[in-house]
Scaffold this motif. Structure first.
Motif, mmCIF file in Angstrom:
data_model
loop_
_atom_site.group_PDB
_atom_site.id
_atom_site.type_symbol
_atom_site.label_atom_id
_atom_site.label_comp_id
_atom_site.label_asym_id
_atom_site.label_seq_id
_atom_site.Cartn_x
_atom_site.Cartn_y
_atom_site.Cartn_z
ATOM 1 N N THR A 173 18.015 32.648 53.811
ATOM 2 C CA THR A 173 18.219 31.281 53.323
ATOM 3 C C THR A 173 18.416 30.321 54.488
ATOM 4 N N TYR A 174 19.170 30.750 55.491
ATOM 5 C CA TYR A 174 19.416 29.933 56.677
ATOM 6 C C TYR A 174 18.102 29.623 57.396
ATOM 7 N N VAL A 175 17.251 30.638 57.559
ATOM 8 C CA VAL A 175 15.961 30.439 58.216
ATOM 9 C C VAL A 175 15.106 29.460 57.416
ATOM 10 N N ASP A 176 15.149 29.573 56.105
ATOM 11 C CA ASP A 176 14.377 28.665 55.255
ATOM 12 C C ASP A 176 14.817 27.222 55.471
ATOM 13 N N GLN A 177 16.103 26.996 55.629
ATOM 14 C CA GLN A 177 16.605 25.653 55.895
ATOM 15 C C GLN A 177 16.127 25.154 57.254
ATOM 16 N N LEU A 178 16.126 26.034 58.255
ATOM 17 C CA LEU A 178 15.634 25.640 59.570
ATOM 18 C C LEU A 178 14.156 25.280 59.524
ATOM 19 N N MET A 179 13.400 25.982 58.696
ATOM 20 C CA MET A 179 11.964 25.729 58.610
ATOM 21 C C MET A 179 11.660 24.349 58.039
ATOM 22 N N CYS A 180 12.619 23.742 57.353
ATOM 23 C CA CYS A 180 12.427 22.388 56.816
ATOM 24 C C CYS A 180 12.619 21.324 57.896
ATOM 25 N N GLY A 181 13.099 21.725 59.068
ATOM 26 C CA GLY A 181 13.321 20.782 60.146
ATOM 27 C C GLY A 181 12.129 20.670 61.069
ATOM 28 N N ARG A 182 12.390 20.215 62.301
ATOM 29 C CA ARG A 182 11.334 20.025 63.293
ATOM 30 C C ARG A 182 11.468 21.083 64.378
#
Length: 450
Positions: A173-182
Motif C-alpha cells: 500500500t505504501y509503494v502504491d502511494q509513492l507511485m502516485c507521486g513524482r
C-alpha cells in the motif's frame, strides 16, 4: 521545498498524539523504540515534532499500539496536503516568471541580420528545474523497500504465509502511494520493480493459502508492473511466478505459455533456470511430453554451469538463479508425473539434504512427498517407508499448511490406495484432513528447523 507552518503544526500534533498513545499503553520511550525498531532519540524527536519519519515508522507504531492504522492514516493525510501545497507553490512560481515583455532580445546575428530573437528568461528555466526536482522519492527510501523485498523473499518457506502477508500488505500500500507521486525515470523503474516483486510475492502467498483467484490477480499485476518498468529480468521473474500459480491451479497449458514467454523476455538471464525447470519441465510432464521434459531438464542443468555455485539453497521466488537442489527437486517432480521412479530418487538424494540443512520447510515436505510417492511406484513398493516420509512432510509444515504440500499429499494418498490398510497411511489421511492435529515439532531424526 520547505514545509508550511500548517504542515509543521500538523506533524507536531501527530507527534503529540503518538506520545499520548504511548503513555496510555504504559510504554517508555526507550522500550517503545525497541519495539518499533527505531532509536529512542528518533521517537523523542518525532513526539516533539523535530523529526519527520517515513510511513513505515507510523505503521510499526500502529501495530505496537494496536490503533487500527490511526497514526498511519493521519500521516497519509498530512503527506497528501504537503504534496498539494508543494505543487501549488511550483505552479505559482511558474506564473510569476517574466513574460515576453521582459525577455532577452538579441539584435544582429553573426551575419548581420536583425532576427529579433526572443529567449526565455532564465527564471523560467529555473522554475522548470524546480518542478523537475520536486520528487517524492529518494535513493534511501527505494533501497529500504528493495531490502524489505529481498528479506521477505528469503523468509518465504521459513515463516507461515499469513505472517508474511501481514508484513507485505502495508508495504505494498505504501509503494502504491509513492507511485502516485513524482519520480525521475530511473527511480520510477526501481519503484515499479519493487511493486512487481511485492505483488508477485503476495500472489505466491495467496497460492500457499489456497486463495487461487487472488493469487492470479496479484501475479497478473506483478507482470503489468514489470512491463511498465521496462525491466526484462523483472518481467521474466513475474512470468515465472505466473507459471507457478497456473501449475498449482491445474492450468498446465498456461503454466507452459507463461514460462516460454518469460524465457523470451529474460533470455539466458538469472531466471532462465527457474523458468525452464519449474515452469516448462513440470508443465510438460503433465502434458505427457517425455522428450520435451528430458530436453528441458538437460537445459536447466547445463545452465547451472553459467552461474557460480552457492552452498545455500536458493529461495523459491529467487531474484537470482536457482541452485542445484532446487533444479534437482523440480526435475524429480516432473519425472514423478511421468512415472519414472529411478529419475525421481536420483534427483532427490542431494536435494533433500540441502533443504534439510537450510531448514526450508516447504521444500523439505514436497521432496519427502515426491520420494514417498516414488517408493509406492517401485516394482517392490515400500508403503511403510513411504508413509513415514509423508508423515514427516506433514509434520514439518504443520504451522504453514502450504497448498502445494496439501496437493502433493493428496496425490500421494491417491497413489497409496492399494495399501489402504496400512495403519500409517490412515494416519496420513487423518492428519491431512485436519492439519491442526499435528504438533509443531519435527521428528527427532530430522534437523530442528530454525
Amino acid at each position: 521545498m520547505a514545509d508550511t507552518d500548517e504542515i509543521k503544526g500538523a506533524r507536531r500534533d501527530l507527534g503529540r498524539r503518538l506520545a499520548q498513545l504511548r503513555k496510555a499503553t504504559g510504554h517508555t520511550q526507550h522500550g517503545f523504540a525497541r519495539l518499533v525498531q527505531y532509536g529512542r532519540s528518533s521517537v523523542a524527536n518525532t513526539e516533539t515534532g523535530h523529526q519527520c519519519p517515513d510511513r513505515a515508522f507510523w505503521v510499526r507504531c500502529d501495530t505496537v499500539l494496536q490503533t487500527g492504522g490511526l497514526l498511519a492514516e493521519e500521516y497519509d493525510r498530512i503527506a497528501e496536503r504537503a504534496q498539494q501545497q508543494h505543487r501549488r507553490s511550483a505552479t505559482e512560481a511558474a506564473r510569476t516568471i517574466p513574460g515576453p515583455a521582459t525577455a532577452i532580445r538579441i539584435g544582429l546575428d553573426s551575419a548581420g541580420n536583425d532576427g529579433s530573437v526572443l529567449w526565455e528568461h532564465e527564471d523560467s528555466i529555473d522554475a522548470r528545474r524546480l518542478v523537475l526536482k520536486s520528487c517524492n522519492d529518494d535513493d534511501a527510501r527505494l533501497a529500504y523497500l528493495e531490502d524489505e523485498v529481498g528479506r521477505a523473499i528469503a523468509d518465504n518457506e521459513r515463516l507461515p504465509p499469513a505472517v508474511l502477508v501481514a508484513r507485505m500488505r502495508p508495504l505494498r500500500t505504501y509503494v502504491d502511494q509513492l507511485m502516485c507521486g513524482r519520480q525521475h525515470p530511473p527511480q520510477r523503474a526501481r519503484l515499479y520493480s519493487v511493486a512487481a516483486y511485492m505483488s508477485g510475492l503476495l500472489g505466491a502467498l495467496a497460492l500457499d493459502l489456497g486463495a487461487f483467484r487472488v493469487a492470479h490477480a496479484y501475479a497478473a499485476e506483478a507482470f503489468d508492473l514489470a512491463e511498465a518498468a521496462q525491466q526484462r529480468d523483472v518481467q521474466a521473474w513475474a512470468r515465472a511466478t505466473q507459471s507457478l500459480i497456473a501449475f498449482y491451479t491445474g492450468d498446465y497449458h498456461d503454466a507452459l505459455a507463461y514460462a516460454q514467454d518469460g524465457l523470451r523476455r529474460g533470455g539466458t538471464g538469472p531466471h532462465s533456470i527457474r523458468l525452464t525447470i519449474n515452469g516448462k519441465a513440470r508443465a510438460l510432464a503433465h502434458l505427457g511430453d517425455r522428450y520435451a521434459v528430458d530436453k528441458a531438464v538437460d537445459h536447466a542443468f547445463t545452465a547451472l554451469s553459467d552461474y557460480p555455485s552457492s552452498a545455500q539453497a536458493s529461495a523459491s521466488l529467487a531474484l537470482g538463479p536457482y541452485c542445484q537442489a532446487r533444479t534437482a527437486a523440480n526435475a524429480a517432480t516432473a519425472y514423478l508425473t511421468l512415472g519414472s521412479g529411478t529419475d525421481v530418487t536420483t534427483h532427490l538424494t542431494t536435494a533433500i539434504d540441502a533443504f534439510d540443512a537450510a531448514a526450508l520447510r516447504g521444500p523439505q515436505a514436497l521432496s519427502r512427498l515426491d520420494l514417498a510417492t516414488a517408493y509406492l511406484n517401485r516394482g517392490n513398493p515400500e508403503p511403510e517407508q513411504a508413509s513415514a516420509l509423508a508423515l514427516e512432510a506433514l509434520t514439518l509444515t504443520a504451522d504453514q499448511r502450504y497448498e502445494s504440500v496439501s496437493q502433493r499429499a493428496r496425490h500421494f494418498l491417491a497413489t497409496a490406495r492399494p495399501f489402504a490398510q496400512q495403519p500409517q497411511l490412515r494416519q496420513v489421511a487423518e492428519l491431512l484432513g485436519d492439519r491442526t492435529q499435528i504438533g509443531a515439532q519435527a521428528p527427532p531424526a530430522l534437523p530442528s528447523p530454525s
